[in-house]
Motif scaffolding. Structure first.
Motif, PDB file in Angstrom:
ATOM      1  N   ALA A 235       0.803  -1.204   0.057  1.00  6.08           N
ATOM      2  CA  ALA A 235      -0.155   0.065   0.128  1.00  6.08           C
ATOM      3  C   ALA A 235       1.022   1.279  -0.123  1.00  6.08           C
ATOM      4  N   SER A 236       1.919   1.427   0.878  1.00  6.67           N
ATOM      5  CA  SER A 236       2.834   2.454   0.820  1.00  6.67           C
ATOM      6  C   SER A 236       3.450   2.774  -0.506  1.00  6.67           C
ATOM      7  N   VAL A 237       3.984   1.705  -1.232  1.00  9.97           N
ATOM      8  CA  VAL A 237       4.660   1.764  -2.433  1.00  9.97           C
ATOM      9  C   VAL A 237       3.602   2.367  -3.247  1.00  9.97           C
ATOM     10  N   ALA A 238       2.494   1.890  -3.448  1.00  8.67           N
ATOM     11  CA  ALA A 238       1.551   2.253  -4.463  1.00  8.67           C
ATOM     12  C   ALA A 238       0.910   3.936  -3.850  1.00  8.67           C
ATOM     13  N   TYR A 239       0.859   3.883  -2.723  1.00  6.49           N
ATOM     14  CA  TYR A 239       0.671   5.586  -2.296  1.00  6.49           C
ATOM     15  C   TYR A 239       1.577   6.510  -2.712  1.00  6.49           C
ATOM     16  N   GLY A 240       2.935   6.090  -2.511  1.00  3.50           N
ATOM     17  CA  GLY A 240       3.893   6.984  -2.671  1.00  3.50           C
ATOM     18  C   GLY A 240       4.334   7.199  -4.247  1.00  3.50           C
ATOM     19  N   ALA A 241       3.867   6.140  -4.994  1.00  2.52           N
ATOM     20  CA  ALA A 241       4.050   6.331  -6.540  1.00  2.52           C
ATOM     21  C   ALA A 241       2.904   7.254  -7.167  1.00  2.52           C
ATOM     22  N   ILE A 242       1.700   7.218  -6.734  1.00  2.00           N
ATOM     23  CA  ILE A 242       0.437   7.881  -7.080  1.00  2.00           C
ATOM     24  C   ILE A 242       0.867   9.485  -6.502  1.00  2.00           C
ATOM     25  N   TYR A 243       1.544   9.404  -5.295  1.00  2.00           N
ATOM     26  CA  TYR A 243       1.862  10.792  -4.892  1.00  2.00           C
ATOM     27  C   TYR A 243       2.765  11.566  -5.626  1.00  2.00           C
ATOM     28  N   LEU A 244       3.684  11.048  -6.346  1.00  2.00           N
ATOM     29  CA  LEU A 244       4.681  11.604  -6.854  1.00  2.00           C
ATOM     30  C   LEU A 244       4.139  12.084  -8.409  1.00  2.00           C
ATOM     31  N   VAL A 245       3.151  11.247  -8.930  1.00  3.20           N
ATOM     32  CA  VAL A 245       2.205  11.309  -9.998  1.00  3.20           C
ATOM     33  C   VAL A 245       1.626  12.905  -9.670  1.00  3.20           C
ATOM     34  N   GLU A 246       1.158  12.838  -8.550  1.00  4.73           N
ATOM     35  CA  GLU A 246       0.182  13.939  -7.919  1.00  4.73           C
ATOM     36  C   GLU A 246       0.990  15.304  -7.840  1.00  4.73           C
ATOM     37  N   ARG A 247       1.929  15.121  -7.389  1.00  8.03           N
ATOM     38  CA  ARG A 247       2.750  16.363  -7.082  1.00  8.03           C
ATOM     39  C   ARG A 247       3.385  16.802  -8.557  1.00  8.03           C
ATOM     40  N   ARG A 248       3.432  16.060  -9.377  1.00  8.39           N
ATOM     41  CA  ARG A 248       4.097  16.440 -10.744  1.00  8.39           C
ATOM     42  C   ARG A 248       3.022  17.078 -11.254  1.00  8.39           C
ATOM     43  N   SER A 249       1.782  16.602 -11.576  1.00  9.96           N
ATOM     44  CA  SER A 249       0.563  17.087 -12.131  1.00  9.96           C
ATOM     45  C   SER A 249      -0.073  18.516 -11.475  1.00  9.96           C
ATOM     46  N   ALA A 250       0.535  18.636 -10.084  1.00 11.11           N
ATOM     47  CA  ALA A 250       0.162  19.843  -9.639  1.00 11.11           C
ATOM     48  C   ALA A 250       1.062  21.040 -10.115  1.00 11.11           C
ATOM     49  N   VAL A 251       2.299  20.666 -10.114  1.00 12.69           N
ATOM     50  CA  VAL A 251       3.486  21.517 -10.652  1.00 12.69           C
ATOM     51  C   VAL A 251       3.187  21.995 -12.284  1.00 12.69           C
ATOM     52  N   ILE A 252       2.555  20.823 -13.016  1.00 12.90           N
ATOM     53  CA  ILE A 252       1.998  21.307 -14.433  1.00 12.90           C
ATOM     54  C   ILE A 252       0.803  22.145 -14.244  1.00 12.90           C
ATOM     55  N   GLN A 253       0.241  21.853 -13.447  1.00 17.99           N
ATOM     56  CA  GLN A 253      -1.135  22.854 -13.159  1.00 17.99           C
ATOM     57  C   GLN A 253      -0.771  24.211 -12.797  1.00 17.99           C
ATOM     58  N   SER A 254       0.179  24.400 -12.166  1.00 17.37           N
ATOM     59  CA  SER A 254       0.491  25.518 -11.644  1.00 17.37           C
ATOM     60  C   SER A 254       1.115  26.503 -12.749  1.00 17.37           C
ATOM     61  N   LEU A 255       2.032  25.782 -13.674  1.00 17.80           N
ATOM     62  CA  LEU A 255       2.627  26.405 -14.732  1.00 17.80           C
ATOM     63  C   LEU A 255       1.694  26.761 -15.609  1.00 17.80           C
ATOM     64  N   ALA A 256       0.679  25.892 -15.985  1.00 19.60           N
ATOM     65  CA  ALA A 256      -0.296  26.341 -16.870  1.00 19.60           C
ATOM     66  C   ALA A 256      -1.377  27.449 -16.351  1.00 19.60           C
ATOM     67  N   GLY A 257      -1.566  27.466 -15.067  1.00 22.15           N
ATOM     68  CA  GLY A 257      -2.254  28.758 -14.697  1.00 22.15           C
ATOM     69  C   GLY A 257      -1.426  30.011 -14.559  1.00 22.15           C
ATOM     70  N   ASN A 258       0.035  29.975 -14.448  1.00 25.01           N
ATOM     71  CA  ASN A 258       0.753  30.812 -14.789  1.00 25.01           C
ATOM     72  C   ASN A 258       0.613  31.593 -16.284  1.00 25.01           C
ATOM     73  N   ARG A 259       0.576  30.648 -17.114  1.00 18.50           N
ATOM     74  CA  ARG A 259       0.385  30.948 -18.587  1.00 18.50           C
ATOM     75  C   ARG A 259      -0.557  31.976 -18.935  1.00 18.50           C
ATOM     76  N   THR A 260      -1.583  31.295 -18.042  1.00 19.74           N
ATOM     77  CA  THR A 260      -2.947  31.876 -18.518  1.00 19.74           C
ATOM     78  C   THR A 260      -3.036  33.280 -17.785  1.00 19.74           C
TER      79      THR A 260
END
Length: 260
Positions: A235-260
């Motif tokens: 459970a911890s490995v899956a939780y951590g892996a999805i968390y890393l994807v989640e953080r990366r998507s949050a960064v992409i979201q922030s960059l997209a918001g800054n562009r707009t």
């Protein structure tokens, strides 16, 4: 440099907490004089864990539980995400469905498992259905919250550019809501592992829940602890892996918001 401090804390703090828990556990066993069949020592559990992991017979149990948990999570998400879009887009659907969503969480998994066995038979299918029921609610809620909190100024700008409903959903709303959706999937997967174990113990199966049942029958307490450690690790490995994807998507979201 200061920005790296939180990351170091996130790496060090869990190990410090684990060391404290193990030390207290060892002290409790040593001072309390607990017999091993009631509470094995950390070293006894570690030895049993090493034996289990080096035994090829253990890995089919692990694979079966992972398959059930992953299948349930995918199925639950496949139902929850379209429903979240409908709830977000339609006030009628929201009004009709919302009163029943909380009620679905009031039914314990151990009570639903026998019914699923009657309806879907025994084996892999009812356990995957049980896992899907457990992950459905957290994924649905996270997706609805994420969609509702998308910046309306971005949506209005896209509409002014001529974006239709489908384009708004696929190119604006879902990408911006992705961190929240992934948070729901992250929490849902841990519940899916729990559902797989409960399903195997109640319905029967070939995963770690079945292994726990066997170990309980022969009073292998150290083995039960070791199996629980394996479940926590999965459970911890899956939780951590999805968390890393989640953080990366949050960064992409922030960059997209800054562009707009």
């Amino acid at each position: 440099m200061p920005a790296q401090a939180p990351d170091k804390r996130h790496l060090v703090a869990p190990w410090v907490l684990l060391a404290i828990i193990v030390a207290l556990w060892q002290a409790g066993v040593t001072v309390g004089g607990m017999p091993a069949f009631l509470l094995p020592s950390p070293s006894g559990v570690l030895s049993r864990l090493v034996v289990m992991l080096s035994d090829a017979a253990t890995w089919p149990y692990v694979g079966s539980t992972m398959l059930e948990a992953l299948g349930g999570c995918v199925l639950g998400a496949a139902v929850a995400l379209p429903l979240a879009v409908l709830i977000h887009r339609s006030r009628w659907v929201n009004a009709a469905v919302s009163p029943f969503l909380g009620a679905t969480q009031a039914i314990p998994a151990i009570a639903i498992a026998p019914l699923l066995a009657i309806w879907a038979g025994y084996g892999l299918r009812p356990i995957i259905l049980l896992c899907a029921l457990l992950v459905f609610f957290p994924i649905l809620v996270a997706a609805v919250v994420g969609l509702r909190h998308v910046d309306h100024s971005i949506i209005d700008a896209a509409r002014m550019d001529g974006a239709g409903h489908a384009a708004l959903l696929t190119q604006i709303e879902l990408p911006l809501a992705l961190p929240s959706i992934l948070g729901g999937i992250r929490n849902g997967f841990t519940l899916s592992v729990t559902g797989a174990v409960v399903g195997e113990m109640v319905i029967g199966g070939e995963g770690l829940g079945q292994l726990l049942t066997i170990q309980r029958q022969v009073n292998d307490t150290a083995g039960m602890f070791a199996t629980i450690v394996i479940l926590c690790a999965l459970a911890s490995v899956a939780y951590g892996a999805i968390y890393l994807v989640e953080r990366r998507s949050a960064v992409i979201q922030s960059l997209a918001g800054n562009r707009t």
